[in-house]
Design a protein around this motif. Structure first.
Motif, mmCIF file in Angstrom:
data_model
loop_
_atom_site.group_PDB
_atom_site.id
_atom_site.type_symbol
_atom_site.label_atom_id
_atom_site.label_comp_id
_atom_site.label_asym_id
_atom_site.label_seq_id
_atom_site.Cartn_x
_atom_site.Cartn_y
_atom_site.Cartn_z
ATOM 1 N N GLN A 63 48.071 51.388 -23.923
ATOM 2 C CA GLN A 63 48.228 52.171 -22.695
ATOM 3 C C GLN A 63 47.954 53.642 -22.988
ATOM 4 O O GLN A 63 48.439 54.185 -23.981
ATOM 5 C CB GLN A 63 49.638 52.000 -22.140
ATOM 6 N N SER A 71 40.407 57.714 -5.757
ATOM 7 C CA SER A 71 40.964 57.026 -6.926
ATOM 8 C C SER A 71 39.937 56.604 -7.973
ATOM 9 O O SER A 71 40.279 56.369 -9.115
ATOM 10 C CB SER A 71 41.729 55.789 -6.463
ATOM 11 N N THR A 75 38.281 47.907 -6.881
ATOM 12 C CA THR A 75 39.425 46.984 -6.810
ATOM 13 C C THR A 75 39.073 45.584 -7.322
ATOM 14 O O THR A 75 37.912 45.181 -7.310
ATOM 15 C CB THR A 75 39.968 46.907 -5.374
ATOM 16 N N LYS A 120 46.885 38.732 -15.367
ATOM 17 C CA LYS A 120 47.205 39.854 -16.262
ATOM 18 C C LYS A 120 45.989 40.128 -17.150
ATOM 19 O O LYS A 120 45.327 39.188 -17.602
ATOM 20 C CB LYS A 120 48.425 39.532 -17.104
ATOM 21 N N VAL A 176 47.110 52.708 -16.607
ATOM 22 C CA VAL A 176 48.215 52.151 -15.830
ATOM 23 C C VAL A 176 48.386 52.984 -14.546
ATOM 24 O O VAL A 176 48.357 54.215 -14.596
ATOM 25 C CB VAL A 176 49.529 52.162 -16.658
ATOM 26 N N LEU A 177 48.508 52.296 -13.421
ATOM 27 C CA LEU A 177 48.729 52.994 -12.141
ATOM 28 C C LEU A 177 50.041 53.765 -12.172
ATOM 29 O O LEU A 177 51.003 53.292 -12.773
ATOM 30 C CB LEU A 177 48.751 51.980 -10.983
ATOM 31 N N PRO A 178 50.153 54.936 -11.568
ATOM 32 C CA PRO A 178 49.130 55.670 -10.834
ATOM 33 C C PRO A 178 48.114 56.329 -11.778
ATOM 34 O O PRO A 178 48.489 56.805 -12.851
ATOM 35 C CB PRO A 178 49.940 56.717 -10.059
ATOM 36 N N VAL A 199 45.690 48.478 -14.676
ATOM 37 C CA VAL A 199 46.767 47.506 -14.432
ATOM 38 C C VAL A 199 47.948 48.215 -13.784
ATOM 39 O O VAL A 199 48.050 49.441 -13.842
ATOM 40 C CB VAL A 199 47.230 46.818 -15.759
ATOM 41 N N ASP A 200 48.839 47.418 -13.174
ATOM 42 C CA ASP A 200 50.073 48.035 -12.679
ATOM 43 C C ASP A 200 51.109 48.025 -13.814
ATOM 44 O O ASP A 200 50.803 47.575 -14.925
ATOM 45 C CB ASP A 200 50.582 47.344 -11.404
ATOM 46 N N GLU A 201 52.293 48.482 -13.534
ATOM 47 C CA GLU A 201 53.299 48.614 -14.607
ATOM 48 C C GLU A 201 53.671 47.287 -15.236
ATOM 49 O O GLU A 201 54.069 47.227 -16.398
ATOM 50 C CB GLU A 201 54.533 49.334 -14.071
ATOM 51 N N TYR A 240 49.622 43.557 -14.368
ATOM 52 C CA TYR A 240 48.707 42.813 -13.492
ATOM 53 C C TYR A 240 47.436 43.619 -13.253
ATOM 54 O O TYR A 240 47.496 44.821 -12.987
ATOM 55 C CB TYR A 240 49.382 42.465 -12.159
ATOM 56 N N LYS A 257 44.377 45.338 -11.664
ATOM 57 C CA LYS A 257 44.171 45.919 -10.338
ATOM 58 C C LYS A 257 42.726 46.331 -10.089
ATOM 59 O O LYS A 257 42.354 46.654 -8.968
ATOM 60 C CB LYS A 257 45.087 47.150 -10.149
#
Ligand code: 4BW
Length: 186
Positions: A4, A27, A31, A67, A109-111, A130-132, A135, A137
């Motif tokens: 990360q 952004s 997607t 994931k 990692v988002l944001p 990915v999100d936290e 997953y 994104k």
């Protein structure tokens, strides 16, 4: 192991430049539904099919839960087809994507943070997002960022009057000193 990217709170891009960079696309994210990917438990022959149909040289690998797991490239698949006698495409049916993929990946990692994106895209043509919880994104690509940089280059001097600090600074300093002297005299 996926790594990360975290660079703390160093913010070297000024607010006006940042606003112009993000103006066209807030952004840069392509997607997940628009991204060509393959699952880690699929046969490598399936990855070959996806890569050749999509036209990309490298795509993300996900697990059954969506994931992010790594990357698979045409280079990985070509290497797996080599035998001592030549190339055997049937070999791709004997191994799965997880056996060949590259797990050593930088991830965002988002944001998303524009500093991280610009820094990492110097070395990578794209980055998975990915999100936290890990997953998948989507991806951020050099193409999307270069489109924003192009917009920035063309609009900066139309919107702002730029002053070269090296030239103006001594003059500003002289004015400041002069003003201070006058203040003292009063
Ligand atoms: O099929 C294509 N469509 C478009 N619009 N552009 C393509 C295509 N194939 C290649 N390109 C162009 C892009 O400008 O060639 C560049 C290098 O492709 P690559 O790396 O070597 O396959 C592309 O630059 P990019 O858009 O900045 O993308 C950088 C890398 O990100 C690509 C590929 O590995 C990955 N990628 C981009 N979009 C993707 C994708 N992977 C999966 N799905 C997507 N939608």
């Amino acid at each position: 192991m996926n790594e990360q990217i975290k660079r703390g709170s160093i913010n070297m891009i000024g607010p006006r430049v940042k606003a112009l960079l993000l103006e066209a696309d807030a952004s840069f994210l392509i997607t997940d539904e628009k991204v060509a990917y393959v699952q880690d438990n699929h046969p490598a022959s399936h990855a070959f099919l996806i890569l050749s149909q999509a036209g990309y040289s490298k795509i993300p690998v996900l697990d059954q839960d969506n994931k992010f797991k790594g990357f698979i490239s045409l280079n990985h698949l070509t290497k797996a087809m080599f035998t001592v006698d030549g190339i055997d495409p049937d070999r791709l049916s004997e191994v799965c994507v997880a056996d060949l993929m590259d797990q050593d990946a930088e991830i965002l990692v988002l944001p998303l943070d524009i500093e991280d994106i610009l820094h990492e895209l110097v070395d990578h043509p794209f980055l998975p997002v990915v999100d936290e919880a890990g997953y998948f994104k989507g991806i951020v690509t050099r193409r999307e960022v270069l489109k924003a940089v192009n917009h920035l280059m063309h609009s900066l001097e139309q919107r702002y009057e730029l002053i070269q600090i090296e030239e103006e600074a001594p003059q500003l300093l002289a004015w400041l000193q002069e003003a201070q002297e006058k203040e003292k005299e009063q």
